[in-house]
Design an enzyme around this catalytic site. Structure first.
Site, PDB file in Angstrom:
ATOM      1  N   GLN A 109     -71.783 -17.063  27.299  1.00 44.36           N
ATOM      2  CA  GLN A 109     -72.462 -17.651  26.155  1.00 44.36           C
ATOM      3  C   GLN A 109     -72.857 -16.560  25.162  1.00 44.36           C
ATOM      4  O   GLN A 109     -73.988 -16.101  25.147  1.00 44.36           O
ATOM      5  CB  GLN A 109     -73.711 -18.401  26.658  1.00 44.36           C
ATOM      6  CG  GLN A 109     -74.455 -19.159  25.608  1.00 44.36           C
ATOM      7  CD  GLN A 109     -73.784 -20.455  25.257  1.00 44.36           C
ATOM      8  OE1 GLN A 109     -73.189 -21.113  26.090  1.00 44.36           O
ATOM      9  NE2 GLN A 109     -73.877 -20.844  24.016  1.00 44.36           N
ATOM     10  N   PHE A 110     -71.914 -16.156  24.301  1.00 43.08           N
ATOM     11  CA  PHE A 110     -72.211 -15.091  23.344  1.00 43.08           C
ATOM     12  C   PHE A 110     -73.283 -15.494  22.342  1.00 43.08           C
ATOM     13  O   PHE A 110     -73.973 -14.649  21.775  1.00 43.08           O
ATOM     14  CB  PHE A 110     -70.943 -14.621  22.621  1.00 43.08           C
ATOM     15  CG  PHE A 110     -70.468 -15.533  21.525  1.00 43.08           C
ATOM     16  CD1 PHE A 110     -70.841 -15.301  20.212  1.00 43.08           C
ATOM     17  CD2 PHE A 110     -69.640 -16.614  21.798  1.00 43.08           C
ATOM     18  CE1 PHE A 110     -70.401 -16.135  19.188  1.00 43.08           C
ATOM     19  CE2 PHE A 110     -69.198 -17.445  20.795  1.00 43.08           C
ATOM     20  CZ  PHE A 110     -69.587 -17.215  19.487  1.00 43.08           C
ATOM     21  N   THR A 111     -73.492 -16.800  22.142  1.00 42.81           N
ATOM     22  CA  THR A 111     -74.479 -17.240  21.155  1.00 42.81           C
ATOM     23  C   THR A 111     -75.916 -16.937  21.578  1.00 42.81           C
ATOM     24  O   THR A 111     -76.837 -17.071  20.768  1.00 42.81           O
ATOM     25  CB  THR A 111     -74.331 -18.746  20.837  1.00 42.81           C
ATOM     26  OG1 THR A 111     -74.548 -19.498  22.028  1.00 42.81           O
ATOM     27  CG2 THR A 111     -72.962 -19.050  20.251  1.00 42.81           C
TER      28      THR A 111
END
Length: 147
Positions: free
Chosen positions: A78-80
């Site tokens: 989950q890069f966000t």
């Protein structure tokens, strides 16, 4: 590294039209990697997740870990988690690690959890995914290796 931990009754991730990971009772994890993270960060968070006592005992106290209850883990990249929303209305993701660096540490993190004896299911790194879960409690915690 950051990990959002959600205690769940069940969780599932679908990517590219296929279920790539599905668990019953356990932990749903959203995992983010930033610049400068190392295997030390992954090891710290894997140990923390495996031993985190957020499952209730017979007296209703949070005394059991996912390991203690024989639960499983669904881990989704989950890069966000490193999105910066302070300016404007569109987040920037400059604090997220480059994909190759992030994938390496994400994979290391998951292998460390498996090394602790946990069943670990995953999504597909970098893919658009549909994630569903029944959050149990609800219990949601944010772990940060730098905090």
């Amino acid at each position: 590294m950051k990990v959002v931990v959600q205690r769940c009754k069940e969780a599932k991730v679908t990517a590219l039209g296929q279920v790539t990971g599905e668990i019953g009772a356990g932990l749903m994890l959203l995992v983010g990697v930033t610049h400068g993270d190392t295997e030390k960060d992954a090891k710290y968070l894997a140990e923390k997740v495996a031993g985190l006592r957020i499952f209730e005992d017979e007296d209703g106290k949070m005394n059991f870990s996912v390991t203690d209850i024989g639960g499983a883990v669904l881990s989704v990249s989950q890069f966000t988690l490193y999105g910066d929303c302070r300016k404007g209305r569109r987040p920037n993701f400059m604090a997220a690690a480059a994909p190759a660096e992030a994938k390496k540490l994400y994979d290391t993190f998951n292998e460390l959890l498996r090394g602790d004896g946990l069943q670990v299911e995953t999504g597909v790194f970098g893919a658009m995914m549909d994630v569903s879960l029944t959050n149990w409690g609800p219990v949601t915690l944010i772990l940060d290796s730098r905090a």
